[in-house]
Motif scaffolding. Sequence first.
Motif, PDB file in Angstrom:
ATOM      1  N   TRP A  33      54.985 -30.399  36.050  1.00  0.00           N
ATOM      2  CA  TRP A  33      56.476 -30.675  36.214  1.00  0.00           C
ATOM      3  C   TRP A  33      56.520 -29.982  37.785  1.00  0.00           C
ATOM      4  CZ3 TRP A  33      60.838 -26.840  36.092  1.00  0.00           C
ATOM      5  CH2 TRP A  33      61.778 -27.411  36.379  1.00  0.00           C
ATOM      6  N   ARG A  34      55.823 -29.187  38.209  1.00  0.00           N
ATOM      7  CA  ARG A  34      55.705 -28.485  39.058  1.00  0.00           C
ATOM      8  C   ARG A  34      54.899 -29.236  40.368  1.00  0.00           C
ATOM      9  NH1 ARG A  34      59.935 -26.183  41.054  1.00  0.00           N
ATOM     10  NH2 ARG A  34      58.787 -25.081  42.478  1.00  0.00           N
ATOM     11  N   GLY A  35      54.066 -30.244  39.975  1.00  0.00           N
ATOM     12  CA  GLY A  35      53.305 -30.867  40.824  1.00  0.00           C
ATOM     13  C   GLY A  35      51.818 -30.645  40.823  1.00  0.00           C
ATOM     14  N   ALA A  36      51.394 -29.782  40.015  1.00  0.00           N
ATOM     15  CA  ALA A  36      49.936 -29.562  40.090  1.00  0.00           C
ATOM     16  C   ALA A  36      49.117 -30.773  39.574  1.00  0.00           C
ATOM     17  CB  ALA A  36      49.871 -28.441  38.823  1.00  0.00           C
ATOM     18  N   PRO A  37      48.075 -30.670  39.912  1.00  0.00           N
ATOM     19  CA  PRO A  37      46.884 -31.875  39.375  1.00  0.00           C
ATOM     20  C   PRO A  37      46.932 -31.746  37.818  1.00  0.00           C
ATOM     21  CG  PRO A  37      46.057 -30.683  41.274  1.00  0.00           C
ATOM     22  CD  PRO A  37      47.128 -30.017  40.892  1.00  0.00           C
ATOM     23  N   PHE A  38      46.656 -33.074  37.136  1.00  0.00           N
ATOM     24  CA  PHE A  38      46.437 -33.290  35.797  1.00  0.00           C
ATOM     25  C   PHE A  38      45.271 -32.052  35.526  1.00  0.00           C
ATOM     26  CE2 PHE A  38      44.258 -35.142  32.160  1.00  0.00           C
ATOM     27  CZ  PHE A  38      45.298 -34.843  31.373  1.00  0.00           C
ATOM     28  N   LEU A  39      44.300 -32.306  36.204  1.00  0.00           N
ATOM     29  CA  LEU A  39      42.985 -31.409  35.829  1.00  0.00           C
ATOM     30  C   LEU A  39      43.230 -30.005  35.780  1.00  0.00           C
ATOM     31  CD1 LEU A  39      39.979 -33.197  37.324  1.00  0.00           C
ATOM     32  CD2 LEU A  39      40.689 -33.349  35.019  1.00  0.00           C
ATOM     33  N   THR A  40      44.168 -29.389  36.591  1.00  0.00           N
ATOM     34  CA  THR A  40      44.491 -27.987  36.603  1.00  0.00           C
ATOM     35  C   THR A  40      45.103 -27.866  35.422  1.00  0.00           C
ATOM     36  OG1 THR A  40      44.584 -28.144  39.084  1.00  0.00           O
ATOM     37  CG2 THR A  40      45.679 -26.235  37.750  1.00  0.00           C
ATOM     38  N   ALA A  41      46.205 -28.682  35.052  1.00  0.00           N
ATOM     39  CA  ALA A  41      47.090 -28.458  33.972  1.00  0.00           C
ATOM     40  C   ALA A  41      46.074 -28.403  32.687  1.00  0.00           C
ATOM     41  CB  ALA A  41      48.111 -29.206  33.919  1.00  0.00           C
ATOM     42  N   ALA A  42      44.972 -29.564  32.561  1.00  0.00           N
ATOM     43  CA  ALA A  42      44.394 -29.712  31.258  1.00  0.00           C
ATOM     44  C   ALA A  42      43.320 -28.400  31.351  1.00  0.00           C
ATOM     45  CB  ALA A  42      43.567 -30.783  31.668  1.00  0.00           C
ATOM     46  N   GLY A  43      42.988 -27.921  32.473  1.00  0.00           N
ATOM     47  CA  GLY A  43      42.036 -26.264  32.531  1.00  0.00           C
ATOM     48  C   GLY A  43      42.836 -25.462  31.768  1.00  0.00           C
ATOM     49  N   VAL A  44      44.017 -25.327  32.230  1.00  0.00           N
ATOM     50  CA  VAL A  44      45.074 -24.106  31.788  1.00  0.00           C
ATOM     51  C   VAL A  44      45.315 -24.236  30.483  1.00  0.00           C
ATOM     52  CG1 VAL A  44      47.370 -23.189  31.972  1.00  0.00           C
ATOM     53  CG2 VAL A  44      46.191 -23.660  34.120  1.00  0.00           C
ATOM     54  N   ALA A  45      45.360 -25.465  29.852  1.00  0.00           N
ATOM     55  CA  ALA A  45      45.613 -25.620  28.517  1.00  0.00           C
ATOM     56  C   ALA A  45      44.434 -25.448  27.572  1.00  0.00           C
ATOM     57  CB  ALA A  45      45.944 -27.214  27.931  1.00  0.00           C
ATOM     58  N   CYS A  46      43.095 -25.557  28.164  1.00  0.00           N
ATOM     59  CA  CYS A  46      41.983 -25.356  27.417  1.00  0.00           C
ATOM     60  C   CYS A  46      41.673 -23.736  27.385  1.00  0.00           C
ATOM     61  CB  CYS A  46      40.632 -26.160  28.050  1.00  0.00           C
ATOM     62  SG  CYS A  46      40.790 -27.650  27.799  1.00  0.00           S
ATOM     63  N   LEU A  48      44.058 -21.517  27.825  1.00  0.00           N
ATOM     64  CA  LEU A  48      44.861 -20.856  26.835  1.00  0.00           C
ATOM     65  C   LEU A  48      44.752 -21.044  25.469  1.00  0.00           C
ATOM     66  CD1 LEU A  48      48.289 -21.470  28.843  1.00  0.00           C
ATOM     67  CD2 LEU A  48      46.994 -19.242  28.509  1.00  0.00           C
ATOM     68  N   ALA A  49      44.068 -22.328  24.972  1.00  0.00           N
ATOM     69  CA  ALA A  49      43.802 -22.525  23.763  1.00  0.00           C
ATOM     70  C   ALA A  49      42.433 -21.602  23.301  1.00  0.00           C
ATOM     71  CB  ALA A  49      43.510 -23.986  23.561  1.00  0.00           C
ATOM     72  N   ALA A  50      41.618 -21.506  24.233  1.00  0.00           N
ATOM     73  CA  ALA A  50      40.318 -20.513  23.828  1.00  0.00           C
ATOM     74  C   ALA A  50      40.790 -19.207  23.729  1.00  0.00           C
ATOM     75  CB  ALA A  50      39.246 -20.777  24.998  1.00  0.00           C
ATOM     76  N   VAL A  51      41.813 -18.736  24.636  1.00  0.00           N
ATOM     77  CA  VAL A  51      42.236 -17.384  24.386  1.00  0.00           C
ATOM     78  C   VAL A  51      43.031 -17.123  23.044  1.00  0.00           C
ATOM     79  CG1 VAL A  51      43.880 -15.562  25.208  1.00  0.00           C
ATOM     80  CG2 VAL A  51      42.378 -16.687  26.689  1.00  0.00           C
ATOM     81  N   ALA A  52      43.887 -18.202  22.553  1.00  0.00           N
ATOM     82  CA  ALA A  52      44.607 -18.076  21.382  1.00  0.00           C
ATOM     83  C   ALA A  52      43.745 -18.194  20.358  1.00  0.00           C
ATOM     84  CB  ALA A  52      45.610 -19.406  21.501  1.00  0.00           C
ATOM     85  N   ALA A  53      42.489 -18.852  20.388  1.00  0.00           N
ATOM     86  CA  ALA A  53      41.560 -19.082  19.548  1.00  0.00           C
ATOM     87  C   ALA A  53      40.845 -17.814  18.912  1.00  0.00           C
ATOM     88  CB  ALA A  53      40.607 -20.365  19.433  1.00  0.00           C
ATOM     89  N   ALA A  54      40.444 -17.052  20.178  1.00  0.00           N
ATOM     90  CA  ALA A  54      39.733 -15.828  20.078  1.00  0.00           C
ATOM     91  C   ALA A  54      40.642 -14.868  19.581  1.00  0.00           C
ATOM     92  CB  ALA A  54      39.052 -15.512  21.429  1.00  0.00           C
ATOM     93  N   SER A  55      41.925 -14.826  19.966  1.00  0.00           N
ATOM     94  CA  SER A  55      42.682 -13.653  19.557  1.00  0.00           C
ATOM     95  C   SER A  55      43.068 -14.169  17.897  1.00  0.00           C
ATOM     96  CB  SER A  55      44.272 -13.999  20.109  1.00  0.00           C
ATOM     97  OG  SER A  55      44.158 -13.731  21.307  1.00  0.00           O
ATOM     98  N   ARG A  56      43.162 -15.155  17.516  1.00  0.00           N
ATOM     99  CA  ARG A  56      43.317 -15.491  16.221  1.00  0.00           C
ATOM    100  C   ARG A  56      42.202 -15.180  15.280  1.00  0.00           C
ATOM    101  NH1 ARG A  56      43.463 -21.434  13.245  1.00  0.00           N
ATOM    102  NH2 ARG A  56      43.956 -20.635  11.047  1.00  0.00           N
ATOM    103  N   MET A  57      40.994 -15.338  15.774  1.00  0.00           N
ATOM    104  CA  MET A  57      39.799 -14.759  15.203  1.00  0.00           C
ATOM    105  C   MET A  57      39.645 -13.398  15.079  1.00  0.00           C
ATOM    106  SD  MET A  57      35.641 -15.277  16.241  1.00  0.00           S
ATOM    107  CE  MET A  57      36.192 -14.049  17.509  1.00  0.00           C
ATOM    108  N   LEU A  58      40.075 -12.521  16.223  1.00  0.00           N
ATOM    109  CA  LEU A  58      39.836 -11.085  16.199  1.00  0.00           C
ATOM    110  C   LEU A  58      41.003 -10.531  15.334  1.00  0.00           C
ATOM    111  CD1 LEU A  58      39.341 -10.533  19.932  1.00  0.00           C
ATOM    112  CD2 LEU A  58      37.712 -10.352  17.915  1.00  0.00           C
ATOM    113  N   ILE A  59      42.272 -11.205  15.293  1.00  0.00           N
ATOM    114  CA  ILE A  59      43.251 -10.588  14.443  1.00  0.00           C
ATOM    115  C   ILE A  59      42.750 -10.826  12.738  1.00  0.00           C
ATOM    116  CG2 ILE A  59      45.475 -10.865  13.681  1.00  0.00           C
ATOM    117  CD1 ILE A  59      46.375 -11.702  16.326  1.00  0.00           C
ATOM    118  N   ARG A  60      42.291 -11.908  12.428  1.00  0.00           N
ATOM    119  CA  ARG A  60      42.042 -12.267  10.900  1.00  0.00           C
ATOM    120  C   ARG A  60      40.853 -11.038  10.718  1.00  0.00           C
ATOM    121  NH1 ARG A  60      43.885 -17.740   9.166  1.00  0.00           N
ATOM    122  NH2 ARG A  60      45.768 -17.732  10.291  1.00  0.00           N
TER     123      ARG A  60
END
Length: 104
Positions: A33-46, A48-60
């Motif tokens: 929405w703020r005008g960042a390139p698509f690949l930047t947004a895709a990299g951020v999504a990946c 954050l998803a990796a951090v969330a998955a690692a957090s889930r694994m460590l919590i469990r």
Amino acid sequence: MPRPAHAPVRPPEDDLLRWAALGCLLAPAVLLWRGAPFLTAAGVACGLAAVAAASRMLIRRSRRLAALPRTRHLDAGPRTSAPAPSPGASAPLPTRGRAPRRTP
């Protein structure tokens, strides 16, 4: 508001993981929405998803380990990283800093 008696009890980490999933979706959307390139947004999504998955694994993992009964090994002696010197052996002198230079 209290939960009804018939509602299943969710583990507390589920709420944390739901917020992490929301962040994985919301942060790239804001970047686009703020005008960042698509690949930047895709990299951020990946990322954050990796951090969330690692957090889930460590919590469990930590919840699973916390549920295990603790045992104490009374017969285990103190652990040492090096064997004790034999009687009568001379110990090396301690050094400070660098090793002395060798002269040819």
